[in-house]
Scaffold this motif. Structure first.
Motif, short mmCIF file in Angstrom:
data_model
loop_
_atom_site.label_atom_id
_atom_site.label_comp_id
_atom_site.label_asym_id
_atom_site.label_seq_id
_atom_site.Cartn_x
_atom_site.Cartn_y
_atom_site.Cartn_z
N SER A 79 0.84 -1.19 0.00
CA SER A 79 0.00 0.00 0.00
C SER A 79 0.88 1.24 0.00
N CYS A 80 0.38 2.29 -0.61
CA CYS A 80 1.09 3.57 -0.54
C CYS A 80 0.32 4.49 0.39
N LYS A 81 1.05 5.32 1.09
CA LYS A 81 0.44 6.21 2.08
C LYS A 81 1.10 7.58 2.01
N PRO A 82 0.37 8.60 1.61
CA PRO A 82 0.93 9.95 1.68
C PRO A 82 1.35 10.27 3.11
N SER A 83 2.43 11.00 3.23
CA SER A 83 3.04 11.23 4.53
C SER A 83 3.27 12.71 4.78
N ARG A 84 3.11 13.12 6.05
CA ARG A 84 3.44 14.49 6.45
C ARG A 84 4.81 14.55 7.12
N SER A 85 5.58 13.49 6.98
CA SER A 85 6.89 13.45 7.63
C SER A 85 7.80 14.57 7.17
N TYR A 86 7.54 15.07 5.99
CA TYR A 86 8.40 16.13 5.45
C TYR A 86 7.70 17.49 5.51
N GLY A 87 6.65 17.60 6.32
CA GLY A 87 6.02 18.91 6.52
C GLY A 87 4.83 19.20 5.65
N GLY A 88 4.26 18.19 5.03
CA GLY A 88 3.10 18.42 4.20
C GLY A 88 1.89 18.84 5.01
N ASN A 89 0.84 19.30 4.35
CA ASN A 89 -0.32 19.76 5.10
C ASN A 89 -1.27 18.62 5.48
N LEU A 90 -2.32 18.97 6.23
CA LEU A 90 -3.21 17.96 6.79
C LEU A 90 -3.90 17.12 5.71
N ALA A 91 -3.97 17.64 4.52
CA ALA A 91 -4.61 16.89 3.44
C ALA A 91 -3.88 15.58 3.16
N CYS A 92 -2.62 15.48 3.55
CA CYS A 92 -1.86 14.25 3.33
C CYS A 92 -2.45 13.07 4.10
N ASP A 93 -3.21 13.37 5.13
CA ASP A 93 -3.82 12.31 5.95
C ASP A 93 -5.19 11.89 5.42
N ASN A 94 -5.59 12.45 4.28
CA ASN A 94 -6.97 12.29 3.84
C ASN A 94 -7.11 11.35 2.65
N TYR A 95 -6.20 10.41 2.52
CA TYR A 95 -6.23 9.49 1.40
C TYR A 95 -6.55 8.07 1.87
N TRP A 96 -7.14 7.32 0.98
CA TRP A 96 -7.35 5.91 1.28
C TRP A 96 -7.19 5.10 0.01
N GLY A 97 -6.74 3.88 0.18
CA GLY A 97 -6.59 2.97 -0.95
C GLY A 97 -6.73 1.54 -0.47
N GLN A 98 -6.70 0.62 -1.40
CA GLN A 98 -6.97 -0.78 -1.06
C GLN A 98 -5.74 -1.66 -1.11
N GLY A 99 -4.65 -1.15 -1.65
CA GLY A 99 -3.45 -1.96 -1.73
C GLY A 99 -3.45 -2.87 -2.95
N THR A 100 -2.30 -3.48 -3.19
CA THR A 100 -2.16 -4.41 -4.31
C THR A 100 -1.35 -5.62 -3.84
N GLN A 101 -1.80 -6.79 -4.21
CA GLN A 101 -1.17 -8.02 -3.73
C GLN A 101 0.04 -8.37 -4.57
N VAL A 102 1.12 -8.69 -3.89
CA VAL A 102 2.33 -9.20 -4.53
C VAL A 102 2.60 -10.59 -3.97
N THR A 103 2.71 -11.55 -4.85
CA THR A 103 2.99 -12.92 -4.43
C THR A 103 4.22 -13.42 -5.17
N VAL A 104 5.21 -13.85 -4.40
CA VAL A 104 6.46 -14.34 -4.97
C VAL A 104 6.62 -15.81 -4.61
N SER A 105 6.70 -16.64 -5.62
CA SER A 105 6.82 -18.08 -5.38
C SER A 105 8.28 -18.52 -5.54
N SER A 106 8.61 -19.55 -4.81
CA SER A 106 10.00 -20.03 -4.86
C SER A 106 10.20 -21.05 -5.97
#
Length: 121
Positions: A94-121
Motif C-alpha cells: 500500500s502507498c500512504k501519503p506522509s506528512r513526515s516532510y512537513g506536508g499539510n493535513l490533506a496528506c492524511d486524507n487518502y485511502w486505498g486498497q493496496g495491491t497483492q504481490v505474491t512471490v513463489s520459490s
C-alpha cells in the motif's frame, strides 16, 4: 477523503520483477511525501520505502539495493520498482501519503486498497 489507486501487483517467481504504481490525486500540491508499506498475512505492517516531496529516498534494510522508489510529479504518481523478488516479499503493498516532510493535513486524507504481490520459490 481522496481515493488513491495502487496497481501493478501480481504473481512472480523468485528473482523476478514488478513495478507498483500509486496514483494519489493532489499529493504533490499538498507537499506530501509518500511511503510504501506492506503487510504479509498474519504479520504486522512493515514500512518499505519513502520518498520526500523533493528527491530524498529511504529504504528498509530488507529491500535496499533491490527496490527503487520514484515519482512522476506531473501525474501525482509514485512507483516502486521491485527487482530480485524473494518469497518473503509476498504481501499486500500500500502507498500512504506522509506528512513526515512537513506536508499539510490533506496528506492524511487518502485511502486505498493496496495491491497483492505474491512471490513463489
Amino acid at each position: 477523503q481522496v481515493h488513491l489507486v495502487e496497481s501493478g501487483g501480481g504473481s512472480v517467481q523468485a528473482g523476478g520483477s514488478l513495478r507498483l504504481s500509486c496514483t494519489a490525486p493532489g499529493f504533490t500540491s499538498h507537499k506530501c511525501g509518500m511511503d510504501w508499506v506492506r503487510q504479509a498475512a498474519g504479520k504486522q505492517r512493515e514500512w518499505v520505502a519513502s520518498i520526500s516531496p523533493g528527491v530524498l529516498t529511504r529504504y528498509a534494510d530488507s529491500v535496499k539495493g533491490r527496490f527503487t522508489i520514484s515519482k512522476d510529479k506531473a501525474n501525482d504518481t509514485v512507483y516502486l520498482q521491485m527487482n530480485s523478488l524473494k518469497p518473503e516479499d509476498t504481501a499486500v503493498y500500500s502507498c500512504k501519503p506522509s506528512r513526515s516532510y512537513g506536508g499539510n493535513l490533506a496528506c492524511d486524507n487518502y485511502w486505498g486498497q493496496g495491491t497483492q504481490v505474491t512471490v513463489s520459490s
